[in-house]
Motif scaffolding. Structure first.
Motif, PDB file in Angstrom:
ATOM      1  N   LYS A   3      41.689  35.801  40.061  1.00  0.00           N
ATOM      2  CA  LYS A   3      41.386  36.015  38.649  1.00  0.00           C
ATOM      3  C   LYS A   3      40.457  37.214  38.487  1.00  0.00           C
ATOM      4  CE  LYS A   3      41.961  31.340  37.051  1.00  0.00           C
ATOM      5  NZ  LYS A   3      41.984  30.785  35.740  1.00  0.00           N
ATOM      6  N   GLU A  74      51.513  44.759  28.781  1.00  0.00           N
ATOM      7  CA  GLU A  74      52.251  44.440  30.006  1.00  0.00           C
ATOM      8  C   GLU A  74      51.293  44.135  31.164  1.00  0.00           C
ATOM      9  OE1 GLU A  74      55.838  46.289  32.753  1.00  0.00           O
ATOM     10  OE2 GLU A  74      54.817  47.587  31.329  1.00  0.00           O
ATOM     11  N   GLU A  77      49.581  40.736  30.549  1.00  0.00           N
ATOM     12  CA  GLU A  77      50.500  39.630  30.824  1.00  0.00           C
ATOM     13  C   GLU A  77      50.671  39.430  32.329  1.00  0.00           C
ATOM     14  OE1 GLU A  77      54.098  40.475  28.662  1.00  0.00           O
ATOM     15  OE2 GLU A  77      53.099  40.165  26.721  1.00  0.00           O
ATOM     16  N   PHE A  78      50.786  40.523  33.084  1.00  0.00           N
ATOM     17  CA  PHE A  78      50.888  40.425  34.544  1.00  0.00           C
ATOM     18  C   PHE A  78      49.646  39.753  35.113  1.00  0.00           C
ATOM     19  CE2 PHE A  78      50.116  42.206  38.811  1.00  0.00           C
ATOM     20  CZ  PHE A  78      51.275  41.812  39.448  1.00  0.00           C
ATOM     21  N   HIS A  80      47.563  37.692  33.571  1.00  0.00           N
ATOM     22  CA  HIS A  80      47.503  36.289  33.158  1.00  0.00           C
ATOM     23  C   HIS A  80      48.578  35.433  33.830  1.00  0.00           C
ATOM     24  CE1 HIS A  80      46.906  32.788  30.665  1.00  0.00           C
ATOM     25  NE2 HIS A  80      48.171  32.817  30.335  1.00  0.00           N
ATOM     26  N   GLU A  81      49.810  35.928  33.871  1.00  0.00           N
ATOM     27  CA  GLU A  81      50.925  35.129  34.369  1.00  0.00           C
ATOM     28  C   GLU A  81      51.044  35.129  35.890  1.00  0.00           C
ATOM     29  OE1 GLU A  81      54.440  36.451  32.349  1.00  0.00           O
ATOM     30  OE2 GLU A  81      53.536  36.115  30.384  1.00  0.00           O
ATOM     31  N   ILE A  82      50.648  36.200  36.541  1.00  0.00           N
ATOM     32  CA  ILE A  82      50.830  36.310  37.991  1.00  0.00           C
ATOM     33  C   ILE A  82      49.496  36.211  38.729  1.00  0.00           C
ATOM     34  CG2 ILE A  82      51.739  37.716  39.874  1.00  0.00           C
ATOM     35  CD1 ILE A  82      53.915  36.762  37.884  1.00  0.00           C
ATOM     36  N   ASP A  84      46.331  35.632  37.886  1.00  0.00           N
ATOM     37  CA  ASP A  84      45.418  34.522  37.606  1.00  0.00           C
ATOM     38  C   ASP A  84      45.919  33.191  38.173  1.00  0.00           C
ATOM     39  OD1 ASP A  84      43.759  36.261  36.286  1.00  0.00           O
ATOM     40  OD2 ASP A  84      44.199  35.509  34.279  1.00  0.00           O
ATOM     41  N   ASN A  85      47.199  33.119  38.512  1.00  0.00           N
ATOM     42  CA  ASN A  85      47.784  31.863  38.976  1.00  0.00           C
ATOM     43  C   ASN A  85      48.126  31.834  40.453  1.00  0.00           C
ATOM     44  OD1 ASN A  85      47.848  30.404  36.440  1.00  0.00           O
ATOM     45  ND2 ASN A  85      49.272  31.978  35.788  1.00  0.00           N
TER      46      ASN A  85
END
Length: 99
Positions: A3, A74, A77-78, A80-82, A84-85
């Motif tokens: 993160k 973009e 989103e990358f 947050h979606e990739i 951070d997870n």
């Protein structure tokens, strides 16, 4: 675990370094070691002149941030979606893999 990573284009100085580095990649390994690094950078301001001047480092080695790189929708989103997870990573037969 990954993160709040700095975006590509960020300029930092690592502990003990005289030169600043511009981040050009995140979450990768060097060809010489079986270690996963948070970042790879190249000297700032000249940038990439050869693959010999890539510097691999982790976030805990960053002493100072001079500039935070470009972030648009973009990139956010990358993050947050990739990034951070992503959980714990390991090096497998096919490169970096999630445990």
């Amino acid at each position: 675990m990954y993160k709040n990573m700095l975006p590509i284009g960020s300029v930092v100085r690592t502990v003990g370094a005289e030169r600043r580095l511009m981040i050009i990649g995140r979450i990768l390994t060097s060809e010489k070691k079986d270690v996963i690094y948070d970042y790879v950078g190249t000297p700032y301001p000249e940038g990439v002149s050869s693959t010999d001047n890539y510097y691999f480092f982790n976030r805990d080695q960053i002493e100072q941030i001079y500039f935070i790189g470009f972030q648009d929708q973009e990139a956010l989103e990358f993050q947050h979606e990739i990034l951070d997870n992503i959980g714990e990573l390991t090096i497998g037969e096919n490169g970096i893999e999630e445990k």
